[in-house]
Motif scaffolding. Structure first.
Motif, PDB file in Angstrom:
ATOM      1  N   ARG A   1      29.892 -47.108 -17.578  1.00  0.00           N
ATOM      2  CA  ARG A   1      29.422 -47.826 -19.267  1.00  0.00           C
ATOM      3  C   ARG A   1      29.618 -46.966 -20.008  1.00  0.00           C
ATOM      4  O   ARG A   1      30.162 -46.950 -20.793  1.00  0.00           O
ATOM      5  CB  ARG A   1      28.008 -47.962 -19.116  1.00  0.00           C
ATOM      6  CG  ARG A   1      27.241 -48.675 -20.353  1.00  0.00           C
ATOM      7  CD  ARG A   1      25.608 -48.461 -20.143  1.00  0.00           C
ATOM      8  NE  ARG A   1      25.315 -48.839 -21.995  1.00  0.00           N
ATOM      9  CZ  ARG A   1      23.851 -49.121 -21.362  1.00  0.00           C
ATOM     10  NH1 ARG A   1      22.927 -49.520 -20.603  1.00  0.00           N
ATOM     11  NH2 ARG A   1      23.432 -49.837 -22.527  1.00  0.00           N
ATOM     12  N   ARG A   2      29.473 -45.338 -19.824  1.00  0.00           N
ATOM     13  CA  ARG A   2      30.419 -44.378 -20.824  1.00  0.00           C
ATOM     14  C   ARG A   2      31.711 -44.686 -20.854  1.00  0.00           C
ATOM     15  O   ARG A   2      31.708 -44.307 -21.563  1.00  0.00           O
ATOM     16  CB  ARG A   2      29.338 -43.138 -20.349  1.00  0.00           C
ATOM     17  CG  ARG A   2      29.979 -42.328 -20.965  1.00  0.00           C
ATOM     18  CD  ARG A   2      30.143 -40.843 -20.584  1.00  0.00           C
ATOM     19  NE  ARG A   2      28.196 -40.497 -20.406  1.00  0.00           N
ATOM     20  CZ  ARG A   2      27.512 -39.982 -21.355  1.00  0.00           C
ATOM     21  NH1 ARG A   2      28.030 -39.773 -22.383  1.00  0.00           N
ATOM     22  NH2 ARG A   2      25.970 -40.538 -21.480  1.00  0.00           N
ATOM     23  N   THR A   3      32.438 -45.187 -20.273  1.00  0.00           N
ATOM     24  CA  THR A   3      33.839 -45.329 -20.475  1.00  0.00           C
ATOM     25  C   THR A   3      34.463 -45.977 -21.583  1.00  0.00           C
ATOM     26  O   THR A   3      34.790 -45.975 -22.152  1.00  0.00           O
ATOM     27  CB  THR A   3      34.254 -45.132 -18.668  1.00  0.00           C
ATOM     28  OG1 THR A   3      34.142 -44.803 -18.087  1.00  0.00           O
ATOM     29  CG2 THR A   3      36.033 -45.842 -19.183  1.00  0.00           C
ATOM     30  N   TRP A   4      33.102 -46.787 -20.765  1.00  0.00           N
ATOM     31  CA  TRP A   4      33.725 -48.640 -21.825  1.00  0.00           C
ATOM     32  C   TRP A   4      32.981 -48.094 -23.210  1.00  0.00           C
ATOM     33  O   TRP A   4      34.510 -48.331 -24.503  1.00  0.00           O
ATOM     34  CB  TRP A   4      33.089 -49.270 -21.855  1.00  0.00           C
ATOM     35  CG  TRP A   4      33.175 -50.260 -19.980  1.00  0.00           C
ATOM     36  CD1 TRP A   4      33.028 -50.532 -18.931  1.00  0.00           C
ATOM     37  CD2 TRP A   4      34.607 -51.405 -19.976  1.00  0.00           C
ATOM     38  NE1 TRP A   4      33.504 -50.496 -18.187  1.00  0.00           N
ATOM     39  CE2 TRP A   4      34.676 -51.817 -19.006  1.00  0.00           C
ATOM     40  CE3 TRP A   4      35.844 -51.731 -21.155  1.00  0.00           C
ATOM     41  CZ2 TRP A   4      35.840 -52.516 -18.525  1.00  0.00           C
ATOM     42  CZ3 TRP A   4      36.247 -52.043 -20.554  1.00  0.00           C
ATOM     43  CH2 TRP A   4      36.783 -52.520 -19.613  1.00  0.00           C
ATOM     44  N   LEU A   5      32.283 -47.346 -23.540  1.00  0.00           N
ATOM     45  CA  LEU A   5      31.726 -46.517 -25.033  1.00  0.00           C
ATOM     46  C   LEU A   5      32.580 -46.314 -25.392  1.00  0.00           C
ATOM     47  O   LEU A   5      32.906 -46.397 -26.879  1.00  0.00           O
ATOM     48  CB  LEU A   5      30.097 -45.842 -25.019  1.00  0.00           C
ATOM     49  CG  LEU A   5      29.585 -45.818 -26.504  1.00  0.00           C
ATOM     50  CD1 LEU A   5      29.479 -46.608 -26.715  1.00  0.00           C
ATOM     51  CD2 LEU A   5      28.594 -44.888 -25.924  1.00  0.00           C
ATOM     52  N   TRP A   6      33.528 -45.180 -24.813  1.00  0.00           N
ATOM     53  CA  TRP A   6      34.429 -43.831 -25.344  1.00  0.00           C
ATOM     54  C   TRP A   6      35.746 -45.369 -25.729  1.00  0.00           C
ATOM     55  O   TRP A   6      36.051 -44.696 -26.714  1.00  0.00           O
ATOM     56  CB  TRP A   6      34.221 -43.154 -24.035  1.00  0.00           C
ATOM     57  CG  TRP A   6      33.680 -41.702 -24.326  1.00  0.00           C
ATOM     58  CD1 TRP A   6      32.643 -41.505 -23.736  1.00  0.00           C
ATOM     59  CD2 TRP A   6      33.499 -41.004 -25.944  1.00  0.00           C
ATOM     60  NE1 TRP A   6      31.991 -40.572 -24.112  1.00  0.00           N
ATOM     61  CE2 TRP A   6      32.380 -40.349 -25.574  1.00  0.00           C
ATOM     62  CE3 TRP A   6      34.098 -41.082 -26.919  1.00  0.00           C
ATOM     63  CZ2 TRP A   6      32.183 -38.624 -26.239  1.00  0.00           C
ATOM     64  CZ3 TRP A   6      33.544 -39.925 -27.449  1.00  0.00           C
ATOM     65  CH2 TRP A   6      32.564 -39.355 -27.595  1.00  0.00           C
TER      66      TRP A   6
END
Length: 379
Positions: A225-230
């Motif tokens: 999820r954090r990858t998609w956010l960045w």
């Protein structure tokens, strides 16, 4: 045996994303503000109002993501085509045809033309088949918003079969087709082909294709999820910087805006449920309310403006109303169009949408946790 990851919703992604309702509300308010820009000259919001048209680009990115998500979740279920197109018709057609009926009932007022001219078979057939955006004749003001609706209808007529049949080993075709469509769109604009006009579908595919690409990526790639956010943050930054610099004033402007708005949608999706002021504004209060009534507001606000047009003109002729008077007129337009869209939603749209229960999307239930709750069309 194929080791390809099956297409499925990420475990961290809820079925209902309330922040998207807020983004939709922001988009429709931007469009309404844009259509009031002549009344905002001399105010601090005038410059922003001139860019309100980009709300349509945000709508396209939202629509591409939401509708493609639904198609991906239902493509292995029975009655795929019947359910999707029936639900689409229930959502789009009632308000659209109601608008046509009202405009054609008083053509001199709402169409600015005679009935004999506006009832020509080519014009009527174009409206019935949602191809009015392909004609080189300018649309009447009250029906101007229907150009973007026509693009969506044409896109999903083709995209739904593509999603259905590009499964399994053909999954890779989906992102390939979408990237090709996003790149080809500004290239068509550069070509200046004689059959193209300013509202032609081929030069407005980038935003909706990029929104669809978000859904395909989220469903096919098992990234954190954090990858998609960045990634969303990076796309937003790059898209808007490109739109303001190298893409400004070119056929690539919409692509830059599409990348930027796709990034915003991705950040809202990956950051859903976050506890910060921006996320709170998107989930609560005015913006999600306008997101709920956005379709009716988008389709009817110019009609409401025209209805009050004579009143506006009399004020201009009789009084030198100045900036304060212009702001009062803008406020009146917003209040009146909001009331019309609210009544339309509660008394007409929502009642018809109850028929969707006969066309369930696979096994997805119709309740407040459903992805379909976000499925308002993008104008």
């Amino acid at each position: 045996m194929s080791t390809q990851r099956p297409t499925c919703r990420p475990s961290w992604l809820p079925a209902y994303i309330p922040e998207l309702d807020g983004l939709r509300g922001l988009a429709v308010l931007a469009v309404v503000l844009y259509h009031c820009h002549e009344r905002l000259v001399g105010t601090w919001v005038y410059g922003a109002s001139l860019w309100g048209w980009v709300g349509v680009n945000l709508f396209f990115a939202l629509s591409g993501f939401l509708i493609t998500s639904i198609l991906l979740e239902s493509r292995d279920k029975p009655h795929y085509f019947r359910n999707f197109y029936a639900r689409r018709a229930l959502r789009i057609w009632p308000v659209y045809f109601l608008l046509l009926i009202v405009c054609y009932s008083v053509p001199d007022w709402f169409l600015g033309d005679t009935l004999s001219h506006q009832a020509q078979w080519k014009i009527v057939v174009a409206y019935l088949l949602f191809v009015q955006n392909l004609r080189h004749t300018q649309l009447p003001g009250t029906l101007g918003p229907t150009w973007s609706l026509a693009i969506e209808e044409q896109y999903y007529l083709v995209w739904a079969p593509v999603v259905r049949f590009c499964r399994g080993r053909l999954n890779w075709l989906l992102p390939a087709i979408l990237v090709a469509a996003a790149i080809a769109s500004p290239l068509f604009g550069i070509s200046h082909a004689r059959f193209l006009n300013s509202t032609h579908t081929l030069i407005h595919l980038d935003g909706i294709a990029l929104g669809s690409l978000l859904a395909v990526g989220l469903y096919q790639l098992s990234w954190a999820r954090r990858t998609w956010l960045w990634m969303g943050f990076g796309a937003t930054l790059f898209g808007f910087l490109a739109a303001a610099t190298i893409f400004a004033g070119t056929s690539f402007l919409d692509m830059g805006l599409g990348i930027g708005f796709a990034g915003i949608v991705l950040m809202a999706v990956a950051g859903t449920g976050a506890r910060n002021p921006v996320a709170w504004l998107l989930r609560r209060g005015v913006l999600p309310f306008y997101g709920r009534i956005s379709y009716g507001l988008y389709m009817t606000h110019i009609l409401v403006f025209v209805y009050f047009g004579n009143f506006d003109a009399r004020l201009d002729d009789k009084y030198k109303i100045g900036i304060a008077g212009n702001l009062a007129i803008v406020a009146l337009r917003l209040v009146a169009s909001t009331l019309v869209a609210t009544v339309l939603w509660h008394g007409f749209e929502s009642q018809i949408l109850k028929l969707k229960r006969y066309f369930q999307i696979g096994a997805i239930p119709e309740d407040k946790t459903t992805v379909a709750k976000n499925q308002y069309p993008a104008p």
